[in-house]
Design a protein around this motif. Structure first.
Motif, PDB file in Angstrom:
ATOM      1  N   ARG A  65      -3.288  -1.086  -3.958  1.00 38.22           N
ATOM      2  CA  ARG A  65      -3.117  -2.183  -4.913  1.00 38.22           C
ATOM      3  C   ARG A  65      -2.579  -1.639  -6.230  1.00 38.22           C
ATOM      4  O   ARG A  65      -3.068  -0.631  -6.739  1.00 38.22           O
ATOM      5  CB  ARG A  65      -4.458  -2.864  -5.142  1.00 38.22           C
ATOM      6  CG  ARG A  65      -4.414  -3.940  -6.200  1.00 38.22           C
ATOM      7  CD  ARG A  65      -5.774  -4.551  -6.394  1.00 38.22           C
ATOM      8  NE  ARG A  65      -5.759  -5.436  -7.554  1.00 38.22           N
ATOM      9  CZ  ARG A  65      -6.693  -6.312  -7.812  1.00 38.22           C
ATOM     10  NH1 ARG A  65      -7.730  -6.425  -7.015  1.00 38.22           N
ATOM     11  NH2 ARG A  65      -6.611  -7.076  -8.876  1.00 38.22           N
ATOM     12  N   VAL A 106       0.126  -6.299  -6.660  1.00 40.80           N
ATOM     13  CA  VAL A 106       0.949  -6.022  -5.495  1.00 40.80           C
ATOM     14  C   VAL A 106       0.118  -5.205  -4.522  1.00 40.80           C
ATOM     15  O   VAL A 106      -0.479  -4.194  -4.894  1.00 40.80           O
ATOM     16  CB  VAL A 106       2.223  -5.232  -5.888  1.00 40.80           C
ATOM     17  CG1 VAL A 106       3.059  -4.910  -4.662  1.00 40.80           C
ATOM     18  CG2 VAL A 106       3.028  -5.990  -6.911  1.00 40.80           C
ATOM     19  N   TRP A 108       0.205  -3.008  -0.979  1.00 44.82           N
ATOM     20  CA  TRP A 108       1.188  -2.314  -0.156  1.00 44.82           C
ATOM     21  C   TRP A 108       0.524  -1.281   0.733  1.00 44.82           C
ATOM     22  O   TRP A 108      -0.560  -0.800   0.448  1.00 44.82           O
ATOM     23  CB  TRP A 108       2.276  -1.674  -1.025  1.00 44.82           C
ATOM     24  CG  TRP A 108       1.757  -0.730  -2.070  1.00 44.82           C
ATOM     25  CD1 TRP A 108       1.194  -1.055  -3.267  1.00 44.82           C
ATOM     26  CD2 TRP A 108       1.721   0.694  -1.999  1.00 44.82           C
ATOM     27  NE1 TRP A 108       0.825   0.086  -3.947  1.00 44.82           N
ATOM     28  CE2 TRP A 108       1.137   1.171  -3.193  1.00 44.82           C
ATOM     29  CE3 TRP A 108       2.138   1.619  -1.041  1.00 44.82           C
ATOM     30  CZ2 TRP A 108       0.956   2.523  -3.444  1.00 44.82           C
ATOM     31  CZ3 TRP A 108       1.959   2.961  -1.304  1.00 44.82           C
ATOM     32  CH2 TRP A 108       1.380   3.405  -2.502  1.00 44.82           C
ATOM     33  N   LYS A 111       4.423   2.811   5.183  1.00 48.37           N
ATOM     34  CA  LYS A 111       5.119   2.526   6.438  1.00 48.37           C
ATOM     35  C   LYS A 111       5.524   3.817   7.140  1.00 48.37           C
ATOM     36  O   LYS A 111       5.400   3.943   8.343  1.00 48.37           O
ATOM     37  CB  LYS A 111       6.350   1.663   6.156  1.00 48.37           C
ATOM     38  CG  LYS A 111       7.099   1.219   7.374  1.00 48.37           C
ATOM     39  CD  LYS A 111       8.238   0.293   7.005  1.00 48.37           C
ATOM     40  CE  LYS A 111       8.999  -0.164   8.220  1.00 48.37           C
ATOM     41  NZ  LYS A 111      10.106  -1.026   7.856  1.00 48.37           N
ATOM     42  N   GLU A 124       2.956   5.067  -6.554  1.00 42.82           N
ATOM     43  CA  GLU A 124       2.355   3.924  -7.240  1.00 42.82           C
ATOM     44  C   GLU A 124       3.231   3.457  -8.400  1.00 42.82           C
ATOM     45  O   GLU A 124       3.438   2.264  -8.602  1.00 42.82           O
ATOM     46  CB  GLU A 124       0.960   4.279  -7.734  1.00 42.82           C
ATOM     47  CG  GLU A 124       0.218   3.090  -8.279  1.00 42.82           C
ATOM     48  CD  GLU A 124      -1.248   3.392  -8.560  1.00 42.82           C
ATOM     49  OE1 GLU A 124      -1.698   3.059  -9.668  1.00 42.82           O
ATOM     50  OE2 GLU A 124      -1.912   3.937  -7.668  1.00 42.82           O
ATOM     51  N   VAL A 127       6.298   1.584  -6.963  1.00 42.78           N
ATOM     52  CA  VAL A 127       5.957   0.231  -6.523  1.00 42.78           C
ATOM     53  C   VAL A 127       5.783  -0.681  -7.732  1.00 42.78           C
ATOM     54  O   VAL A 127       6.276  -1.809  -7.760  1.00 42.78           O
ATOM     55  CB  VAL A 127       4.679   0.241  -5.653  1.00 42.78           C
ATOM     56  CG1 VAL A 127       4.167  -1.175  -5.411  1.00 42.78           C
ATOM     57  CG2 VAL A 127       4.942   0.932  -4.331  1.00 42.78           C
ATOM     58  N   ALA A 131       8.106  -3.885  -8.573  1.00 37.90           N
ATOM     59  CA  ALA A 131       7.466  -5.197  -8.636  1.00 37.90           C
ATOM     60  C   ALA A 131       7.727  -5.876  -9.975  1.00 37.90           C
ATOM     61  O   ALA A 131       8.049  -7.072 -10.027  1.00 37.90           O
ATOM     62  CB  ALA A 131       5.966  -5.052  -8.398  1.00 37.90           C
ATOM     63  N   GLN A 160       8.743 -10.956  -3.344  1.00 42.57           N
ATOM     64  CA  GLN A 160       8.442 -10.068  -2.206  1.00 42.57           C
ATOM     65  C   GLN A 160       9.720  -9.635  -1.505  1.00 42.57           C
ATOM     66  O   GLN A 160       9.890  -8.457  -1.164  1.00 42.57           O
ATOM     67  CB  GLN A 160       7.512 -10.774  -1.223  1.00 42.57           C
ATOM     68  CG  GLN A 160       7.171  -9.933  -0.020  1.00 42.57           C
ATOM     69  CD  GLN A 160       6.278 -10.659   0.959  1.00 42.57           C
ATOM     70  OE1 GLN A 160       5.883 -11.797   0.748  1.00 42.57           O
ATOM     71  NE2 GLN A 160       5.966 -10.004   2.059  1.00 42.57           N
ATOM     72  N   GLN A 164      10.986  -5.700  -1.259  1.00 46.56           N
ATOM     73  CA  GLN A 164      11.157  -5.062   0.035  1.00 46.56           C
ATOM     74  C   GLN A 164      12.587  -4.624   0.319  1.00 46.56           C
ATOM     75  O   GLN A 164      12.815  -3.677   1.057  1.00 46.56           O
ATOM     76  CB  GLN A 164      10.643  -5.970   1.150  1.00 46.56           C
ATOM     77  CG  GLN A 164       9.139  -6.069   1.137  1.00 46.56           C
ATOM     78  CD  GLN A 164       8.580  -6.965   2.225  1.00 46.56           C
ATOM     79  OE1 GLN A 164       9.301  -7.761   2.805  1.00 46.56           O
ATOM     80  NE2 GLN A 164       7.307  -6.833   2.479  1.00 46.56           N
TER      81      GLN A 164
END
Length: 165
Positions: A65, A106, A108, A111, A124, A127, A131, A160, A164
């Protein structure tokens, strides 16, 4: 003969130390002399023992988060009410030239563990920057009324998609 037998046992123990287990919530990242070689899925695997190869196993199902525009009191220590506002992140200009204060989080997951460990310097922070930039882009194209009322779901979906991509 005795020294030869001990040497064989030590070699066998060294070779056996190459077995490793990747948990169901992890991915194994095999490094040969510190260089990324491959990613392995959950289960029992083998790698050439240390010092030639090592394995890192980051948790890829853990939901991370990142908060934008505010900090919980445990992070900032600035307020006793539970939330510390960060205006540099939360104040945004709308398409109809109004200023709106937006706080959001956010969530995440990792992956690809290899890319996570070796292609991103500050995951972090990356991201969070992506965002915040995506949210500013969406807010800049929107009028204030939908932002404050019924348009939140569309803003969330559009943000989103931008993050992405």
């Amino acid at each position: 003969m005795n020294k030869f037998f001990i040497l064989i046992i030590l070699l066998f123990v060294w070779l056996a130390s190459g077995l490793y287990r990747v948990g169901p919530d992890e991915q194994g990242v095999v490094l040969r002399f510190g260089k990324f070689i491959k990613t392995t899925q959950p289960g029992l695997h083998y790698h050439i023992p240390v010092p030639i190869e090592t394995v890192e196993t980051p948790k890829v199902t853990k939901v991370n988060r990142v908060d934008v525009g505010f900090r919980p009191a445990s992070d900032s220590g600035r307020t006793s009410s539970g939330v510390g506002n960060v205006p540099e992140e939360s104040l945004m200009l709308t398409g109809d030239e109004n200023i709106v204060n937006i706080d959001f989080s956010v969530f995440w997951v990792i992956k690809d563990a290899g890319k996570f460990l070796f292609e991103i310097q500050d995951p972090e922070g990356s991201v969070k920057a992506a965002a915040e930039t995506a949210m500013r882009e969406v807010i800049a194209k929107s009028d204030i009324q939908p932002i404050l009322t019924e348009g939140r779901a569309e803003i969330e979906i559009e943000t989103q998609e931008i993050i992405q991509s």
